[in-house]
Design a protein around this motif. Sequence first.
Motif, mmCIF file in Angstrom:
data_model
loop_
_atom_site.group_PDB
_atom_site.id
_atom_site.type_symbol
_atom_site.label_atom_id
_atom_site.label_comp_id
_atom_site.label_asym_id
_atom_site.label_seq_id
_atom_site.Cartn_x
_atom_site.Cartn_y
_atom_site.Cartn_z
ATOM 1 N N ASN A 23 0.837 -1.196 0.000
ATOM 2 C CA ASN A 23 0.000 0.000 0.000
ATOM 3 C C ASN A 23 0.872 1.246 0.000
ATOM 4 O O ASN A 23 1.996 1.234 0.485
ATOM 5 C CB ASN A 23 -0.911 0.022 1.226
ATOM 6 N N SER A 40 5.483 2.437 -3.323
ATOM 7 C CA SER A 40 4.105 2.202 -3.763
ATOM 8 C C SER A 40 3.356 3.517 -3.942
ATOM 9 O O SER A 40 2.546 3.659 -4.854
ATOM 10 C CB SER A 40 3.358 1.320 -2.765
ATOM 11 N N VAL A 90 -9.677 5.066 -3.514
ATOM 12 C CA VAL A 90 -8.770 4.484 -2.527
ATOM 13 C C VAL A 90 -9.489 4.242 -1.209
ATOM 14 O O VAL A 90 -10.563 4.787 -0.952
ATOM 15 C CB VAL A 90 -7.547 5.402 -2.266
ATOM 16 N N GLN A 92 -8.388 4.812 2.612
ATOM 17 C CA GLN A 92 -7.298 5.477 3.311
ATOM 18 C C GLN A 92 -7.432 5.351 4.819
ATOM 19 O O GLN A 92 -8.520 5.402 5.369
ATOM 20 C CB GLN A 92 -7.196 6.941 2.891
ATOM 21 N N ARG A 108 -4.714 2.518 0.017
ATOM 22 C CA ARG A 108 -4.815 1.307 -0.804
ATOM 23 C C ARG A 108 -5.726 1.581 -1.991
ATOM 24 O O ARG A 108 -6.842 2.071 -1.837
ATOM 25 C CB ARG A 108 -5.379 0.159 0.022
#
Length: 162
Positions: A23, A40, A90, A92, A108
């Motif tokens: 992530n 990432s 996402v 979060q 993510r």
Amino acid sequence: MCIPYMRHRSETLHQFVMDVAPNAIIIIDDNLTIHDLSPSAEKLFKHNLSDVHGKHLSCLISVLDDFMYVRDTGQHIVGKARQLREDLIVEQTIGRVEGQPLMVAIIRDITEREKSYAIREEMLERTREVVRKQMRAAHEIAHLLGDGGREQDNLNQSYETD
């Protein structure tokens, strides 16, 4: 001797977590200035740390209300879905680093998952509509057969009385 060892160990652990986490991880201060990005995060936001280090978080993320909420209240946000861009949804998690004017965001990418949910919902709605239409047709057929059956009964009764 112990303090340098512990510092080195902490930095090594920090670097390990940042490098291998699947992530995106962003470390920012209370002014929303970027201090660190995981590889990432660089990939997700299409920016290198060297390009955004020391810059305001708005250069990566346009919706900052969750970050300001965590900064101002000290309350963590865990697993909140948010659309950051047209092409990016996402989940979060944002929290403060205790005793320091820093926040950590773990982000993510759930874009594909959300797209598959939307497709599944669309398929379910289409299936429901087909079933509704079939039930309506079956009801109409049953109604017609019922009326035809009553007419047949009436004809049979009239022949019996004649």
